[in-house]
Design a protein around this motif. Structure first.
Motif, PDB file in Angstrom:
ATOM      1  N   GLN A 165     -24.010   9.999 -76.133  1.00 32.17           N
ATOM      2  CA  GLN A 165     -24.080  11.347 -75.567  1.00 32.17           C
ATOM      3  C   GLN A 165     -23.531  11.346 -74.144  1.00 32.17           C
ATOM      4  O   GLN A 165     -22.793  12.249 -73.752  1.00 32.17           O
ATOM      5  N   GLU A 166     -23.868  10.324 -73.364  1.00 29.66           N
ATOM      6  CA  GLU A 166     -23.373  10.222 -71.997  1.00 29.66           C
ATOM      7  C   GLU A 166     -21.849  10.103 -71.990  1.00 29.66           C
ATOM      8  O   GLU A 166     -21.177  10.729 -71.184  1.00 29.66           O
ATOM      9  N   GLN A 167     -21.292   9.326 -72.917  1.00 39.83           N
ATOM     10  CA  GLN A 167     -19.839   9.186 -73.000  1.00 39.83           C
ATOM     11  C   GLN A 167     -19.183  10.520 -73.338  1.00 39.83           C
ATOM     12  O   GLN A 167     -18.151  10.877 -72.773  1.00 39.83           O
ATOM     13  N   ARG A 168     -19.795  11.285 -74.252  1.00 38.86           N
ATOM     14  CA  ARG A 168     -19.254  12.604 -74.598  1.00 38.86           C
ATOM     15  C   ARG A 168     -19.290  13.532 -73.384  1.00 38.86           C
ATOM     16  O   ARG A 168     -18.343  14.267 -73.126  1.00 38.86           O
ATOM     17  N   LEU A 169     -20.391  13.488 -72.631  1.00 42.24           N
ATOM     18  CA  LEU A 169     -20.508  14.339 -71.444  1.00 42.24           C
ATOM     19  C   LEU A 169     -19.470  13.971 -70.394  1.00 42.24           C
ATOM     20  O   LEU A 169     -18.872  14.845 -69.763  1.00 42.24           O
ATOM     21  N   VAL A 170     -19.243  12.683 -70.200  1.00 39.92           N
ATOM     22  CA  VAL A 170     -18.242  12.240 -69.225  1.00 39.92           C
ATOM     23  C   VAL A 170     -16.857  12.736 -69.635  1.00 39.92           C
ATOM     24  O   VAL A 170     -16.082  13.218 -68.807  1.00 39.92           O
ATOM     25  N   LYS A 171     -16.524  12.653 -70.923  1.00 36.14           N
ATOM     26  CA  LYS A 171     -15.229  13.132 -71.403  1.00 36.14           C
ATOM     27  C   LYS A 171     -15.087  14.634 -71.180  1.00 36.14           C
ATOM     28  O   LYS A 171     -14.047  15.110 -70.737  1.00 36.14           O
ATOM     29  N   LEU A 172     -16.156  15.380 -71.487  1.00 35.44           N
ATOM     30  CA  LEU A 172     -16.118  16.831 -71.283  1.00 35.44           C
ATOM     31  C   LEU A 172     -15.964  17.179 -69.805  1.00 35.44           C
ATOM     32  O   LEU A 172     -15.209  18.078 -69.448  1.00 35.44           O
ATOM     33  N   GLU A 173     -16.680  16.457 -68.930  1.00 34.18           N
ATOM     34  CA  GLU A 173     -16.577  16.706 -67.490  1.00 34.18           C
ATOM     35  C   GLU A 173     -15.164  16.411 -67.008  1.00 34.18           C
ATOM     36  O   GLU A 173     -14.615  17.128 -66.174  1.00 34.18           O
ATOM     37  N   SER A 174     -14.558  15.348 -67.538  1.00 31.45           N
ATOM     38  CA  SER A 174     -13.197  14.993 -67.150  1.00 31.45           C
ATOM     39  C   SER A 174     -12.215  16.094 -67.551  1.00 31.45           C
ATOM     40  O   SER A 174     -11.329  16.461 -66.798  1.00 31.45           O
ATOM     41  N   LYS A 175     -12.386  16.608 -68.749  1.00 31.22           N
ATOM     42  CA  LYS A 175     -11.499  17.684 -69.235  1.00 31.22           C
ATOM     43  C   LYS A 175     -11.666  18.935 -68.372  1.00 31.22           C
ATOM     44  O   LYS A 175     -10.690  19.606 -68.082  1.00 31.22           O
ATOM     45  N   GLU A 176     -12.911  19.250 -67.968  1.00 27.71           N
ATOM     46  CA  GLU A 176     -13.152  20.427 -67.141  1.00 27.71           C
ATOM     47  C   GLU A 176     -12.521  20.270 -65.762  1.00 27.71           C
ATOM     48  O   GLU A 176     -12.012  21.227 -65.202  1.00 27.71           O
TER      49      GLU A 176
END
Length: 105
Positions: A91-102
């Motif tokens: 879940q943390e990895q998914r959040l980091v990817k989403l934050e990077s995209k934003e």
């Protein structure tokens, strides 16, 4: 926003480190409110470090001795706890990817 590092402690030992932009008081939105966290932003601290309170200094983190590190690596972990830890890490990895995209937008 600034990144913060928090250490989860159990019996005087760092068992997990979480990096996030959340403030310490907001960690309960992600984790159980029963978990004890210390803000270690800017400090040298890793999983397995031992914590000790020293008067005049506060909480001091020291690396475990060589033999302690080997014991930590081979402790029996229940399959359910390991599964939960893996789910949190994913879940943390998914959040980091989403934050990077934003941040790119």
């Amino acid at each position: 926003m600034n990144k913060h590092r928090y250490a989860q402690l159990l019996y005087g030992k760092v068992i997990y480190i979480y990096e996030t932009e959340l403030k310490k008081e907001d960690l309960y939105t992600v984790f159980s409110p029963d978990i004890y966290w210390i803000d270690i932003t800017g400090q040298k601290c890793e999983v397995g470090y031992i914590t000790e309170f020293k008067e005049g200094l506060g909480v001091v983190f020291t690396p475990p001795k060589e033999e302690t590190q080997q014991i930590i690596a081979h402790e029996n972990i229940s399959p359910m706890l390991l599964s939960l830890a893996n789910a949190v890490a994913e879940q943390e990895q998914r959040l980091v990817k989403l934050e990077s995209k934003e941040q790119i937008k």
